[in-house]
Design an enzyme around this catalytic site. Structure first.
Site, PDB file in Angstrom:
ATOM      1  N   CYS A 291      92.372  13.302  97.306  1.00 26.82           N
ATOM      2  CA  CYS A 291      91.119  13.895  97.757  1.00 26.82           C
ATOM      3  C   CYS A 291      89.977  13.028  97.231  1.00 26.82           C
ATOM      4  CB  CYS A 291      90.993  15.329  97.254  1.00 26.82           C
ATOM      5  SG  CYS A 291      89.420  16.067  97.737  1.00 26.82           S
TER       6      CYS A 291
ATOM      7  N   HIS B 199     100.246  24.193  98.237  1.00 28.78           N
ATOM      8  CA  HIS B 199      99.719  22.877  98.670  1.00 28.78           C
ATOM      9  C   HIS B 199      99.581  22.028  97.412  1.00 28.78           C
ATOM     10  CE1 HIS B 199      96.776  20.386 101.156  1.00 28.78           C
ATOM     11  NE2 HIS B 199      96.435  20.032  99.940  1.00 28.78           N
TER      12      HIS B 199
ATOM     13  N   ASN C 138      99.557  14.144  98.456  1.00 26.30           N
ATOM     14  CA  ASN C 138     100.359  15.363  98.540  1.00 26.30           C
ATOM     15  C   ASN C 138     101.810  14.979  98.270  1.00 26.30           C
ATOM     16  OD1 ASN C 138      98.135  15.678 100.816  1.00 26.30           O
ATOM     17  ND2 ASN C 138      98.686  17.715 100.121  1.00 26.30           N
TER      18      ASN C 138
ATOM     19  N   HIS D 198      99.605  18.572  95.273  1.00 22.96           N
ATOM     20  CA  HIS D 198      99.525  17.121  95.148  1.00 22.96           C
ATOM     21  C   HIS D 198     100.488  16.717  94.026  1.00 22.96           C
ATOM     22  CE1 HIS D 198      96.076  16.179  97.900  1.00 22.96           C
ATOM     23  NE2 HIS D 198      96.021  17.504  97.863  1.00 22.96           N
TER      24      HIS D 198
HETATM   25  P1  HMG Z   1      75.784  19.481 103.458  1.00 20.49           P
HETATM   26  O1  HMG Z   1      75.172  18.267 102.844  1.00 20.49           O
HETATM   27  O2  HMG Z   1      75.622  20.778 102.761  1.00 20.49           O
HETATM   28  O3  HMG Z   1      75.343  19.698 104.961  1.00 20.49           O
HETATM   29  O4  HMG Z   1      77.322  19.129 103.705  1.00 20.49           O
HETATM   30  P2  HMG Z   1      73.966  19.487 105.676  1.00 20.49           P
HETATM   31  O5  HMG Z   1      73.922  20.511 106.753  1.00 20.49           O
HETATM   32  O6  HMG Z   1      72.855  19.399 104.682  1.00 20.49           O
HETATM   33  O7  HMG Z   1      74.156  18.035 106.374  1.00 20.49           O
HETATM   34  C1  HMG Z   1      74.239  16.841 105.643  1.00 20.49           C
HETATM   35  C2  HMG Z   1      74.707  15.751 106.595  1.00 20.49           C
HETATM   36  O8  HMG Z   1      76.037  16.053 107.018  1.00 20.49           O
HETATM   37  C3  HMG Z   1      73.876  15.644 107.882  1.00 20.49           C
HETATM   38  O9  HMG Z   1      73.917  14.286 108.288  1.00 20.49           O
HETATM   39  C4  HMG Z   1      74.669  16.456 108.871  1.00 20.49           C
HETATM   40  O10 HMG Z   1      74.442  16.054 110.204  1.00 20.49           O
HETATM   41  C5  HMG Z   1      76.101  16.132 108.472  1.00 20.49           C
HETATM   42  P3  HMG Z   1      72.716  13.257 107.973  1.00 20.49           P
HETATM   43  O11 HMG Z   1      71.476  13.937 108.475  1.00 20.49           O
HETATM   44  O12 HMG Z   1      72.738  13.066 106.470  1.00 20.49           O
HETATM   45  O13 HMG Z   1      73.112  12.029 108.737  1.00 20.49           O
HETATM   46  N1  HMG Z   1      77.049  17.192 108.789  1.00 20.49           N
HETATM   47  C6  HMG Z   1      78.138  17.009 109.586  1.00 20.49           C
HETATM   48  N2  HMG Z   1      78.583  15.938 110.272  1.00 20.49           N
HETATM   49  C7  HMG Z   1      79.715  16.107 110.982  1.00 20.49           C
HETATM   50  N3  HMG Z   1      80.405  17.265 111.026  1.00 20.49           N
HETATM   51  C8  HMG Z   1      79.986  18.343 110.349  1.00 20.49           C
HETATM   52  C9  HMG Z   1      78.799  18.248 109.592  1.00 20.49           C
HETATM   53  N4  HMG Z   1      78.112  19.118 108.831  1.00 20.49           N
HETATM   54  C10 HMG Z   1      77.047  18.463 108.329  1.00 20.49           C
HETATM   55  N5  HMG Z   1      80.699  19.481 110.384  1.00 20.49           N
HETATM   56  C11 HMG Z   1      79.608  19.445 104.297  1.00 20.49           C
HETATM   57  C12 HMG Z   1      78.302  20.094 103.833  1.00 20.49           C
HETATM   58  C13 HMG Z   1      80.727  20.414 103.969  1.00 20.49           C
HETATM   59  C14 HMG Z   1      79.538  19.195 105.782  1.00 20.49           C
HETATM   60  C15 HMG Z   1      79.824  18.098 103.565  1.00 20.49           C
HETATM   61  O14 HMG Z   1      79.694  18.297 102.175  1.00 20.49           O
HETATM   62  C16 HMG Z   1      81.156  17.470 103.858  1.00 20.49           C
HETATM   63  O15 HMG Z   1      81.409  17.011 104.977  1.00 20.49           O
HETATM   64  N6  HMG Z   1      82.036  17.382 102.854  1.00 20.49           N
HETATM   65  C17 HMG Z   1      83.347  16.743 103.009  1.00 20.49           C
HETATM   66  C18 HMG Z   1      84.376  17.695 102.525  1.00 20.49           C
HETATM   67  C19 HMG Z   1      85.767  17.161 102.762  1.00 20.49           C
HETATM   68  O16 HMG Z   1      86.105  16.766 103.865  1.00 20.49           O
HETATM   69  N7  HMG Z   1      86.592  17.148 101.702  1.00 20.49           N
HETATM   70  C20 HMG Z   1      87.955  16.740 101.805  1.00 20.49           C
HETATM   71  C21 HMG Z   1      88.754  17.817 102.440  1.00 20.49           C
HETATM   72  S1  HMG Z   1      89.084  19.207 101.380  1.00 20.49           S
HETATM   73  C22 HMG Z   1      90.523  18.769 100.550  1.00 20.49           C
HETATM   74  O17 HMG Z   1      90.975  17.667 100.693  1.00 20.49           O
HETATM   75  C23 HMG Z   1      91.231  19.816  99.725  1.00 20.49           C
HETATM   76  C24 HMG Z   1      92.430  20.412 100.455  1.00 20.49           C
HETATM   77  O18 HMG Z   1      93.359  19.406 100.826  1.00 20.49           O
HETATM   78  C25 HMG Z   1      93.121  21.427  99.559  1.00 20.49           C
HETATM   79  C26 HMG Z   1      93.456  20.878  98.176  1.00 20.49           C
HETATM   80  O19 HMG Z   1      94.091  19.828  98.048  1.00 20.49           O
HETATM   81  O20 HMG Z   1      93.034  21.553  97.220  1.00 20.49           O
HETATM   82  C27 HMG Z   1      92.018  21.150 101.726  1.00 20.49           C
HETATM   83 MG    MG Z   2      94.848  18.557  99.511  1.00 16.70          MG
END
Ligand code: HMG
Ligand code: MG
Length: 283
Positions: free
Chosen positions: A238, A205, A247, A207
């Site tokens: 990201c 994967h 990507n 980028h």
């Molecule tokens: P957290 O802060 O540890 O979770 O987040 P929490 O339980 O303390 O909740 C914090 C807030 O998030 C709360 O909302 C929850 O309701 C909400 P608030 O009370 O502040 O309004 N929440 C959610 N809402 C919707 N859906 C959920 C959810 N869980 C909690 N599932 C968490 C932990 C992982 C959820 C957060 O840090 C997060 O969403 N991060 C985003 C991560 C992300 O999407 N990153 C990009 C994708 S990864 C990537 O791109 C890499 C990849 O492509 C591979 C590569 O390139 O290497 C895959």
């Molecule tokens: Mg990625």
């Protein structure tokens, strides 16, 4: 028959997640439908994460409800925790993905957890998915370089990949999140990972920030990897990896693989239409 190399399309998720301007659900659905016609067997279309952190993915359930599902295609979504898992099941995904990092700095920035904490969060997801035979893919980010911690130790990548595989991920996708990998750093990393798990269960994967993704794919092909993630139109990046570009573009990977004599089983004309749609969505 030419050997098949699969491109796993991640544009509607990894590509669009980083776009700042609002993209309508209708446009996202149209892109996924076009990609379905292009011949992919797996398309990552959604992400059930905190919408405050990734606003572009907030309509993930609506996208999954709006698409025309082509038989034989698996539509996938990211699920960072049990809440995401429940929402993804509600939206009738065909597979899910958990995402970990090989570096602590990115793990904290991306999912607010250490590597160990993230693995513990994934345990109940893997257990629940096993009970309903739902395929789970695993990601390891920052497999060669981390924007916070610098170069990544290949042994750490192997450890995290092996952990995800032994927990039940059917495939582990190795992310050059920053797009700064080089063929030699990819090779050093893959050699370590291959010692721990079968290469047939790995995906690359990459980028394309530094423009070396195709060279990194070549290095991976020579070490036995036969699945590559890519985003149509080269969309994305990201939000938690400063400086990371999109990507590698699906259409470039497909043309490159066909030139090398591999079969991608994709319709290049339809893929070009999808790439035009994706490029029009770019900010
Ligand atoms: P957290 O802060 O540890 O979770 O987040 P929490 O339980 O303390 O909740 C914090 C807030 O998030 C709360 O909302 C929850 O309701 C909400 P608030 O009370 O502040 O309004 N929440 C959610 N809402 C919707 N859906 C959920 C959810 N869980 C909690 N599932 C968490 C932990 C992982 C959820 C957060 O840090 C997060 O969403 N991060 C985003 C991560 C992300 O999407 N990153 C990009 C994708 S990864 C990537 O791109 C890499 C990849 O492509 C591979 C590569 O390139 O290497 C895959
Ligand atoms: Mg990625």
């Amino acid at each position: 028959m030419n050997e098949h190399v699969e491109i796993y399309e991640v544009g509607p998720r990894d590509g669009l997640q980083n776009e700042q301007q609002e993209i309508s659900t209708i446009d996202k659905v149209a892109l996924v439908d076009c990609l379905s016609r292009a011949g992919f067997s797996r398309i990552e279309v959604a992400s059930f994460v905190n919408p405050k952190k990734v606003p572009q993915m907030a309509d993930s359930a609506a996208v999954l409800a709006g698409i025309t599902r082509k038989p034989g295609v698996r539509y996938a979504a990211l699920t960072p925790n049990m809440r995401g898992y429940d929402d993804a099941l509600g939206a009738k995904v065909d597979e899910i993905a958990v995402f970990a990092s090989a570096s602590e700095g990115f793990s904290q920035a991306n999912i607010d957890a250490s590597i160990e904490e993230s693995i513990a969060r994934f345990e109940p997801i893997l257990t629940a998915a096993r009970h309903i035979d739902l395929p789970v893919r695993g990601y390891v980010s920052c497999v060669t370089d981390c924007p916070y911690d610098g170069p990544t130790d290949p042994d750490k990548v192997a450890e995290v990949a092996d952990k995800l595989f032994s927990m039940g991920c059917y495939e582990v996708s190795l992310g050059d999140t920053l797009g700064q990998a080089r063929p030699d750093s990819i090779a050093r990393m893959l050699i370590k990972v291959r010692e721990r798990m079968p290469v047939t269960r790995l995906a690359g994967h990459y980028h394309d920030t530094a423009g070396r993704a195709l060279e990194n794919i070549d290095a991976s092909l020579s070490l036995g990897v036969r699945v590559f993630d890519a985003a149509v139109g080269g969309l994305g990046g990201c939000p938690f990896a400063p400086g990371a570009a999109g990507n590698v573009a699906t259409e470039s990977v497909a043309a490159h693989l066909e030139r090398l004599g591999y079969a991608t089983r994709l319709d290049m004309d339809v893929l070009e239409q999808a790439a035009d749609m994706a490029r029009a969505m770019r900010s």
